[in-house]
Design an enzyme around this catalytic site. Structure first.
Site, mmCIF file in Angstrom:
data_model
loop_
_atom_site.group_PDB
_atom_site.id
_atom_site.type_symbol
_atom_site.label_atom_id
_atom_site.label_comp_id
_atom_site.label_asym_id
_atom_site.label_seq_id
_atom_site.Cartn_x
_atom_site.Cartn_y
_atom_site.Cartn_z
ATOM 1 C CG ASP A 1 -2.654 0.413 4.045
ATOM 2 O OD1 ASP A 1 -2.564 1.566 4.468
ATOM 3 O OD2 ASP A 1 -3.550 0.007 3.297
ATOM 4 C CG ASP B 1 -0.648 4.562 2.569
ATOM 5 O OD1 ASP B 1 -1.588 4.290 1.804
ATOM 6 O OD2 ASP B 1 -0.524 4.093 3.705
ATOM 7 C CB THR C 1 -5.996 3.330 6.773
ATOM 8 O OG1 THR C 1 -4.668 2.838 6.602
ATOM 9 C CG2 THR C 1 -6.420 4.034 5.521
ATOM 10 C CB THR C 2 -3.028 2.252 11.236
ATOM 11 O OG1 THR C 2 -2.531 1.687 10.039
ATOM 12 C CG2 THR C 2 -2.883 1.280 12.365
#
Lengths: 536, 535
Positions: free
Chosen positions: B69, B400, B102-103
């Site tokens: 994450d 997520d 988020t990456t």
């Protein structure tokens, strides 16, 4: 500087490090394999023990532990390597969840990674390796479940299975010579629980002295406390009141209270009031008409004397766990207030006989013929505390496995049989799978097969020869063959009576493959700067 | 830091402790900033996509966590470089707003900065670059909206939601069980969702972890699980048709906040006080009992005597329930949180079908389950796994997935993943670039290149040849006029992401592009860095 010559600004904190790609992977492989190698010599009936010696200041320096239990070894080790920490973590979880197979799980994960490393060197992408492992794991799990058998919980067969499982578990421990004796003891203890899984009811008392053989199972409940002086040492048909209340002096619980007096007389008055309050409490207790009074907290002389005068046997300072056990075993309620003597019948515990007994040099109190007959005590004797501690751990392992078996009821053959079967299943599957994953499936099989191999090696037998014969024997369709570790041959597991609990194997397989996957997926290790510790 | 001197050769002191500070200006500052930010993006790059790898992070205390994450990685890396920290915040704001991607957002920012670096080398003014990026961003967003599709989240047993959850879970270590976990996440969200208002209160989904078993054993509990047991070992372990009294006051004699002293000066006082004290407990328990409650949950501790009185009155009780749990229970069971014993009334009690104690493993750990709550259906996802690291990572992954589903319920428009959306935007931006007549044209074109970087990176992580596969996908998008062509990461034999069912939410993609552009613009505006020397 990067390749083009730009000076890279420092992004992380000063002492933090970052390892990427191959370096990161190498680090985790080395760490995990090192940990697995460390514990693998303890595997199997001919495995060796380890001495754990604490470091650091303090008197504990002199206290050493001798053990064969994987979880204990790993827990006591201080490792820096993050991958090694993951292995330790799964071993701990295995211990909490099923109680046995703690070495196996670490070794299996280590062997998987050893095989994984070879695949990476062959330029196979870690994700492909993982994909293969996942297939292999499912196949292995299916085979494991297929070869397991189930017996009715009340049948003689099931009982025999339990004894065999206990024997197998204990055979790798220090007490292997007396394993029949202890296996029987453990099974009896577990069967008393009648399917409940509460290990609290089985109490283990360790007393140095005598030999291991002198250990025994006592069907009563033993409290490692003494009866207060001046009380009866033997009470038949005891009515027990278990309490958790202050019997020294009752401090006032209202906040901000202070005693302020202006003369000596008043002091005496207050003292008298205090005493009276205690007497009042004792009177209330007496109304319950118990014959034995067990309190968690300490009892001062005055109330003790009052109680003793009324012919009540007083046991003070029982620790909380001991008290809970007494309460559970005798069916008593733990009281803290004493205003409802009419509930006496309901709250008092009962047992046929309470007596002070001597085990070795120590006096203890034994409650026999309890209302709830589930509780029992295993008294362990042995030449030194180290031996006793190790026997305690072994017995604990065996009890955990037995309880798990009682819950799950499915068993598999031991002696490496289940691992070899799973390996065979994986190899069959590998032939059907297209793509690079097949290599990983084969690797998984090899890792599984390492477990019996290590067991052989630890026994000093020719593992290459034995394992090949084993493979052939299985191929022939002999489903119950396994390693005979006394003769160094392939034997019949049913004749040798080597059985293991399915749940333990399942958990080991799943946890090991999950951990190996987790480590395999890592391509970057970031270590933060260690927190600065203030020197004391 | 360079010093300025006056006519007599005395140095001007402009900043305090000037000698101990270092200063970077102009191009040097730009480049240093960009390189630092890129270093962070590079670390995350290999985590992108279904075949992305994980990072192992060792905390200052030596605790290990393994994660995929983005937000967690950058947070735990303890980055100290000021510009690199901007990227940390970027990832975290994506996490806070959307919860997924988020990456991707950091990688995109990294790619944009890379392009900016080349443009700077060409001598284009940073503000022109950022203007160009801004315009390109608008074009990309517009195009994204035009290619987005509305999906029916109800259809076919919420199949679309499950697929979207699977896409989010696909890159994680739990991907083997993505279907099962996806279903759990979907059921959990739908259970608590308010479909009319299109809103989901994620507070109602509690994620509890417990080591042991394996990820397969993860399950959904339609109720609340709290990691506590009954205050007295002999209390009932199961309460049916529970009427819950939720207290935030301890079962202890009151402690007024004002400092006070009670002085005892005679034996009578002493006795009185004792009686008073006993009375307190009896009254407290009576008040609870009289309200009709059959279980008391308390945020504070119990006195031994009170505890026993509760047992004696057949009133099971739980102590030290955490504040968040108290609120959750209040929401779910309709209980009012009662701060004083005097205020207990029957109306303030919460109701639940069943409260019982459950046990795990051999180590005798117990938890309480509150099921069939009266008001909302609060749910708990109990995550199991072989080790602490696995359950922690599974928790983040499920979080997520839950966020993705919530976003879809709020806004049911999706774009397709596998880099197809980025590629389509890139093509659109490229087309637009030729219409720009000023210097910004270069920046706009670079923006398209940066967008292409995402599928490139995906292909790279999957072991495919990045340039070939992106080129192929690009040409197919153009010739077939199909914006759903992406990178076939899983090697399923089709590049059409609709067939592969790789769904991503439109809101997440939009947010990614906007946030990344904003941060890059911000970095491009910095032309002077003044920092303490030892920093």
């Amino acid at each position: 500087m990067d390749i083009v010559g730009n000076v890279l600004p420092q992004v992380l904190k000063d002492e933090a490090t970052e390892d990427k790609g191959e370096m990161a992977r190498l680090q985790s492989f080395v760490g995990a394999i090192a940990v697995a190698d460390l514990v693998k010599t303890t595997l199997g009936p001919k495995g060796m023990d380890k001495i754990l010696k604490p470091t650091g200041p303090g008197q504990e320096m002199t206290h050493i532990t001798v053990t064969n239990d994987g979880a204990t070894i790993l827990r006591s080790m201080y490792v820096e390597n993050p991958a090694a920490k993951i292995l330790i973590e799964i071993s701990k979880t295995q211990d909490e969840e099923v109680g046995d197979g703690t070495t196996t799980v670490a070794v299996l994960a280590g062997e998987l990674l050893r095989e994984g490393e070879k695949l990476i060197q062959k330029r196979i992408h870690p994700q492909h390796v993982i994909a293969g492992w996942r297939i292999a794991r499912d196949v292995a799990l299916k085979r494991l479940r297929d070869i397991s058998s189930e017996n009715d919980i009340n049948s003689q067969e099931f009982h025999d299975d339990l004894v065999k499982i206990a024997r197998t578990t204990l055979s790798s421990k220090l007490i292997t010579t007396d394993r029949d004796y202890f296996a029987d003891l453990c099974v009896k203890a577990v069967l008393r629980l009648k399917g409940s899984s509460n290990l609290d009811y089985i109490q283990i008392i360790k007393l140095p002295g005598g030999t291991i053989r002198d250990s025994y199972l006592d069907d009563g409940f033993i409290l490692k406390k003494q009866i207060t002086i001046g009380c009866k040492r033997r009470i038949e048909n005891a009515k027990i009141l278990v309490a958790n209340t202050a019997m020294d002096y009752d401090k006032i619980k209202i906040y901000g209270t202070k005693v302020k007096v202006n003369s000596m007389d008043k002091v005496a008055e207050i003292e008298a009031a205090e005493k009276e309050k205690m007497k009042h409490k004792v009177d209330k207790i007496l109304k319950y008409q118990p014959t034995v009074f067990v309190n968690r907290q300490l009892i001062y002389n005055y109330p003790e004397q009052l109680l003793a005068d009324s012919g009540i046997t007083v046991i003070e300072h029982a620790d909380f766990e001991g008290m809970e056990r007494v309460a559970a075993a005798t069916g008593a309620e733990i009281l803290s207030t004493f205003d409802a003597p009419e509930r006496s019948a309901q709250v008092l515990g009962h047992c046929d006989l309470i007596e002070e007994i001597m085990i070795g040099e120590e006096k203890m109190i034994k409650f026999s013929g309890c209302k709830k007959n589930e509780a029992c005590t295993i008294v362990l004797r042995g030449a030194s505390t180290h031996i006793l501690d190790e026997v305690d751990r072994s017995i604990h392992d065996a009890l955990c496995v037995l309880i798990t078996t009682v819950k799950n009821r499915r068993v598999v053959w031991g002696g490496g049989n289940s691992e070899m079967q799973m390996a065979a299943a994986c190899e069959e599957e590998a032939k059907k799978v297209q793509g690079k994953q097949a290599f990983a499936i084969e690797a998984f099989a090899r890792a599984l097969r390492q477990i019996p191999t290590i067991i052989c090696d630890n026994g000093g037998y020719d593992s290459a020869e034995l394992i090949q014969n084993f493979k052939v024997e299985l191929q022939k369709g002999n489903q119950i063959c396994g390693l005979n570790m006394t003769d160094g041959t392939i034997g019949n597991m049913s004749e040798l009576g080597v059985k293991e609990c399915l749940r333990v194997k399942e958990q080991a397989l799943m946890a090991a493959s999950e951990a190996a996957e987790l480590i395999m997926r890592v391509d970057d290790i970031v270590k933060c700067a260690p927190r600065k510790r203030e020197r004391a | 830091m360079s010093l300025a001197f006056d006519d007599y050769g005395r140095p001007y002191i402009i900043l305090r402790d000037q000698g101990q500070k270092k200063r970077m200006k102009g191009l040097e500052a730009y480049k240093s900033n960009i390189l630092a930010a890129k270093a962070v993006a590079n670390t995350l790059q290999s985590s992108l996509g279904p075949k992305g790898m994980d990072k192992m992070l060792v905390s200052p205390d030596g605790d290990v966590s393994v994660t995929n994450d983005g937000a967690t990685i950058v947070e735990k890396m303890e980055i100290q470089h000021p510009t690199a920290k901007l990227l940390v915040e970027l990832s975290q704001s994506q996490d806070a707003e959307i919860g997924d991607g988020t990456t991707g957002v950091v990688v995109l920012a990294g790619k944009l900065l890379e392009q900016a670096l080349t443009l700077l080398d060409k001598g284009i003014h940073p503000l022109k670059i950022s203007d160009g990026f801004d315009r390109a961003c608008d074009v990309a967003i517009k195009h994204l909206e035009s290619i987005a599709e509305e999906i029916d989240i109800q259809a076919n047993d919420h199949e679309a939601l499950i697929q979207a959850a699977c896409t989010a879970l696909g890159s994680k270590v739990v991907s083997k069980r993505k279907r099962e976990l996806g279903k759990i996440a979907v059921t959990a969200v739908l259970d608590v969702a308010d479909l009319k208002r299109k809103d989901v209160n994620l507070d109602l989904i509690k994620i509890q972890t417990k080591t042991g078993g394996s990820v397969e054993d993860t399950r959904l509990i339609s109720g609340i699980l709290i990691d506590k047991d009954m205050s007295h070992p002999q209390m009932q372990k199961e309460v049916k048709d529970a009427k819950i009294c939720l207290l935030t006051c301890p079962f202890e004699p009151p402690k007024p906040k004002t400092k006070h002293n009670i002085n005892i000066s005679s034996a009578e006082d002493y006795k009185k006080l004792y009686q008073q004290e006993q009375q307190y407990f009896v009254e407290m328990v009576k008040l609870v009992k009289d309200s009709g409650a059959n279980i008391a949950l308390c945020q504070w501790g119990f006195d031994d005597e009170a505890n026993h009185l509760l047992l004696q009155n057949d009133l099971p009780a739980v102590r030290w329930v955490s504040g968040t749990d108290v609120e959750l229970i209040a929401m779910a069971t309709g209980a009012r949180i009662i701060p004083r014993f005097q205020e207990i009334t029957p109306e303030k009690l919460g109701k639940a079908g069943c409260i019982k104690e459950v046990q795990f493993g051999t180590s005798n750990e117990r938890m309480l389950v509150i099921e069939n709550c009266q008001c909302t259906k609060a749910v708990t996802i109990l995550i199991r796994g072989g080790s602490q690291m696995i359950v922690d990572e599974a928790k983040r992954s499920i979080h997520d997935a839950i966020c993705v589903i919530r976003n879809l319920i709020k806004d049911n428009r999706i774009v397709y993943g596998g880099g197809s959306a980025e590629l389509a935007c890139a093509l659109q931006v490229l087309q637009y670039a030729d219409e720009v007549s000023s210097v910004e044209q270069y920046a706009v074109r670079s923006f398209a290149d940066a967008l292409e970087g995402i599928p490139c990176c995906l292909a790279d992580n999957c072991g495919l040849n990045p340039i070939t596969s992106v080129a192929q996908a690009k040409s197919r998008q153009l010739t077939e006029k199909n914006p759903r062509i992406g990178i076939d990461c899983m090697e399923l034999g089709t590049s059409d992401m609709k067939e592969q069912k790789i769904y991503e939410t439109l809101s997440s993609k939009k947010q990614q592009i906007q946030l990344a552009t904003q941060v890059v613009k911000m970095i491009l505006k910095i032309d002077d860095v003044i920092a303490p020397d030892d920093y």
